[in-house]
Design a protein around this motif. Structure first.
Motif: not given
Lengths: 655, 279
Positions: A105, A192, A195, B11, B14, B46, B92-93, B95, B228
């Protein structure tokens, strides 16, 4: 469904879960690729994908070191090599390995709404907690305890150092439970944030760390589990650094190069031929601060000192890995005690089969037509006539080349008959290889086969070599399932290896960024090779399998302004960078030829069978940058590819 | 909605999701329809998850009715060639606790939904997850009744030799009904929770390499059970040697109603049908 498992197809990830399998199939020779001093400075490992840098790092995790130390004699060669390196001794494991995967990440942090400095501090905080969790896991593993149940038994002792005590307090320490709690809350809050799908779920950004506190703590404080002090040296390994963005990579390397001799620091990244990656000025002085280990170069050329890892040794390392991988299955499935590579036949006379007489006759006729009534070559001709089978065919072809060369020389006053010793003086192993390939190509005779060629097809890349072995092993399993001995003749090996080559070629667009352009680049290099191969005098035996550009022109190509101003340059840059990063081309920097320095680009050896090219290295034909840019400029615009190029040519395996 | 470049591919979704669910973006809208026909899963997963979350939380002013539509054609899907596999990463969102080093290492069970020509992305996801066991999902029933067999043959090296999938692990799900896959995955998740819950932490990780409809089934299961999802998306696409005009007759538009009331509820008088209401 398969009853027989193919040991070469098992993913590296499968190997990593099973310490026994991992350690017993690890080729110990690979450890000799490391320099002598690796524990007190930053060790920077670079290689193409699949060369083995992650496996090399994994060996130093506590479960693998312990397995190697305790399971002798099964692990003896690896155990011995690790003892020589100082990683283990008779009594204990000496290194506390922690592996941090940078392909996670960290890069995502850059997409949070943070300024540069806050972003860097958050990056360090996330790294810190993962390093500390890694130390917790490895220490508990080493002492036979389980994570996270036994974290309460773990403790750092700052030995009265106030600064370290303050850092430990900041990290939730000094006890393991507090550190673990701090790590959990850090990971949860950061992940968090990353995400969050709703704006309202984006929480407050936690405070970051201005440096890697964990490394300072590890360098100064002692580690205790219960009342036992852990004497193993912390060894923090960072894998896949090329995934990080440049500012993150630079920040991390700046931290790692700080002198902390009590903490071993290893860092690995992919080799990139078209970047400023080789500049170590910002990292440290090579030898004193940093040890640069370029695995591909060492595999090809040997280590710099010429002693620790000699040239050619990598082939033996690969052969050893193949033997270890296949031994159990060969014994179990086929009651076979011979080593895997020994089961690959090299009898090319059998491959020639009933065609032998016709082939030899035709080649002999061509030589006769060349030398006509000239007695100068009589002894050479008699020698070739004394041979049989594929050796005879190769000799006639070799003779054809030598006579062509001789007839183009300056004529002398006395035209003596040339002796058989003159062949030795004028020929070479490379020329004989080129002649053999030429015969095989012209008469469609199976050629690719034998242990030496299979090792070469690995292209100094362990992962690729294992895949090639996997394909051959799958062919052997056909025999095994029919109750026959698993021996492959040259014809079957040739078919399997050409199919593997074709699959590799076809996979390029699917697996490599700018794959179609990479294929176009490869086709141009192949065109150079084919043109040289067609010359009667075979001027560059065993054949040309690469190209090169001047290092000065490479520097131009690295300049974004040049690329912007030169149509086609950006596309060439992208294709070249992608081809090298994904092992389609192997790059050698600063290769010196006649007072010039070049970046040499060789085809991955696994591409050679598809185009019937030789597997030996050595010959390349340089091209100017403008010529290479021209290659890209004649391609259709991106997105406008004609349908016939989309389908692409395919090898006909029925022919 | 302006596009913003991202440093990490996963990313982008999201970011789009956060923008799309802002109160200012969906003001005075009572019904939201997400058309995923041409959106990659890294974007529409997402987005749909964010929309569902807002609807489930009854965010004030957010539409209560949520539908997803997709134009589906397995023949066209089979002709699409994916170019250049990227590094595998969690969507994304989604995990789902996968990358928490501070938690105990969970046993990962992987359920990939298989489509055509996906060997390389399957390998990338497998290397990322390092699963203990693999339960591949094949489409059956399907328009082409041999599709499942063909997919198994096409990917036999990966599935049987490399991943060492047990034949009994293969799962079948209706090609055209995402709720069938959603129920199947939900049952699988429940089965592992009951069987292994006392022994070790187990995570069922999903990945989708197939059609939009089956992807929707994956999304719904992941959303409900917080599982996930991992993907290794391609960098580009290319169309194989097909005549799209001939294949177009196989296009099928599907609508899935994910939140709200598709049919009036007699229990709610304001929504009860009057005799004069036309439908």
């Amino acid at each position: 469904m398969s009853v027989y498992l193919n040991p070469f197809y098992a993913r590296a990830s499968e190997q990593h879960r099973d310490a026994h399998r991992f350690v017993t199939t690890f080729g110990p020779g690979a450890l000799d690729m490391l320099p002598g001093a690796v524990w007190d400075r930053l060790v920077l490992l670079r290689s193409s994908p699949g060369a083995g840098k992650t496996s090399l790092m994994r060996l130093f995790l506590p479960e693998n070191l312990e397995w190697a130390r305790k399971r002798s004699p099964h692990t003896e060669p690896v155990r011995q090599a690790l003892m020589e390196l100082g990683a283990i001794d008779e009594q204990q494991t000496r290194k506390l390995g922690v592996l941090i995967d940078l392909d996670r990440d960290y890069r995502s942090l850059l997409d949070l709404p943070l300024n540069g400095d806050v972003g860097r501090k958050l990056f360090f905080r996330l790294l810190d907690v993962r390093i500390l969790v890694g130390v917790l896991r490895s220490t508990l593993s080493l002492t036979g305890l389980s994570f996270p149940e036994a974290v309460g038994d773990f403790r750092f002792d700052a030995d009265g150092d106030c600064r370290v005590e303050a850092l430990l307090e900041r990290l939730g320490g000094p006890d393991g439970a507090g550190i673990h709690g701090y790590a959990r809350s850090t990971e949860r809050s950061i992940l968090r944030m990353l995400d969050a799908l709703l704006e309202s779920d984006v929480a407050e950004i936690p405070e970051g760390h201005s440096e890697l506190y964990s490394l300072t703590v590890l360098a100064q404080a002692s580690v205790l589990v219960g009342t036992e002090t852990i004497t193993a040296q912390p060894m923090i390994m960072f894998d896949d650094g090329h995934i990080l963005e440049r500012p993150q990579r630079d920040a991390l390397l700046a931290e790692l190069r700080r002198r902390r001799p009590t903490v071993a620091r290893w860092y690995s990244e992919r080799f990139e031929a078209l970047s400023h990656q080789e500049l170590l000025a910002g990292v440290g002085i090579e030898g004193r601060d940093v040890a640069l280990v370029e695995l591909d170069a060492i595999a090809r050329e040997g280590s710099n000192d010429g002693k620790r890892f000699t040239r050619g040794r990598y082939d033996r390392v690969l052969a050893d890995i193949a033997r270890r991988r296949a031994a159990h299955q060969l014994s179990t499935y086929a009651q076979e005690n011979q080593e895997f590579l020994e089961l690959l036949d090299e009898d090319r006379d059998a491959a020639l089969g009933s065609e032998a007489e016709g082939v030899i006759q035709e080649l002999e006729t061509r030589v006769r037509d060349l030398e006509a009534t000239d007695d100068r070559y009589k002894l050479w001709v008699d020698h070739a006539r004394s041979l049989t089978g594929f050796e005879a065919a190769t000799a006639w072809r070799e003779l054809e080349v030598l006579i062509n060369r001789d007839q183009n020389r300056q004529p002398g006053f006395f035209e003596d008959t040339l002796s058989t010793d003159d062949i030795s003086a004028r020929s070479s192993a490379a020329l004989r290889d080129a002649a053999a390939l030429s015969v095989a190509d012209e008469f469609k005779i199976p050629y690719y086969g034998g242990s030496s060629m299979v090792t070469q097809l690995g292209s100094h890349n362990a992962h690729q070599f294992l895949n090639v072995c996997g394909d051959l092993f799958a062919e052997m399993l056909v025999d095994v399932s029919l109750g026959r001995p698993p021996h492959l003749d040259v014809a079957r090996q040739h078919r399997v290896l050409r199919q593997a080559s074709e699959r590799f070629w076809e996979s390029i667009p699917r697996t490599v960024p700018h794959g179609r352009d990479v294929q176009a680049l490869v086709r141009e290099i192949v065109a150079i090779s084919v043109a040289e191969k067609a010359k009667p005098r075979l001027p560059y035996p065993p054949g040309v399998t690469g190209t090169a550009i001047l290092m000065a022109e490479r520097k131009l190509l690295l300049d974004p302004k040049f690329r912007e101003a030169t149509p086609g340059a950006e596309r060439l840059f992208a294709a070249l960078a992608s081809a090298v990063a994904h092992n389609i081309l192997n790059a050698d920097l600063d290769y010196s030829v006649k007072r010039n320095r070049y970046m040499v680009l060789y085809l991955n050896r696994l591409l050679c069978p598809r185009f019937m090219l030789p597997l030996g290295y050595g010959s390349f034909r340089e091209r100017r940058l403008q010529v290479m840019i021209g290659w890209m400029r004649k391609l259709p615009a991106l997105g406008n590819r004609p349908r016939e190029l989309v389908v692409g040519e395919r090898l006909n395996f029925e022919a | 909605m302006p596009h913003q470049p991202v440093h990490a591919r996963n990313n982008a979704g999201p970011r789009v999701a956060r923008e799309a669910t802002k109160p200012s973006f969906l003001r005075d809208v009572g019904h939201i329809i997400v058309d995923v026909s041409s959106l990659p899963s890294s974007l529409h997963f997402p987005l749909i998850a964010a929309v569902l979350t807002s609807a489930d939380r009854r965010v004030i002013g957010f539409p209560a009715e949520v539908q997803v539509v997709a134009c589906e054609n397995p023949s066209v899907d089979a002709a699409i060639i994916e170019l250049g596999v990227t590094e595998a990463a969690a969507v994304g969102g989604f995990r789902g606790g996968l990358e928490h080093d501070s938690e105990p290492k969970a046993t990962v069970i992987w359920a990939p939904v298989i489509g055509e020509n996906v060997g390389h992305s399957l390998s990338a996801v497998h290397d990322f997850l390092v699963p203990q066991d693999v339960f591949p999902v094949l489409p059956f029933p399907s328009r082409d009744p041999r599709r499942a067999d063909n997919l198994l043959l096409q990917h036999q090296v990966e599935l049987l030799d490399t991943f060492q999938v047990e034949p009994a692990n293969i799962i079948y799900a209706d090609e055209r009904n995402p709720f069938d896959l959603y129920r199947t995955l939900s049952r699988l998740q429940e089965k592992f929770r009951l069987a292994l819950g006392g022994l070790d932490t187990t995570t069922l990780a999903l990945s989708t390499h197939s059609s939009k409809l089956l992807s929707l089934g994956v999304l719904l299961a992941a959303y409900e059970h917080q599982l996930p999802i991992v993907s290794a998306p391609p960098i580009d696409y290319e169309l194989g040697d097909v005549d799209l005009s001939l294949l177009a007759s196989g296009n099928q538009i599907v609508c899935a109603w994910l939140a709200g009331l598709p049919y009036p509820d007699p229990a709610i008088p304001s929504l009860a049908l009057s005799p004069d209401t036309e439908h």
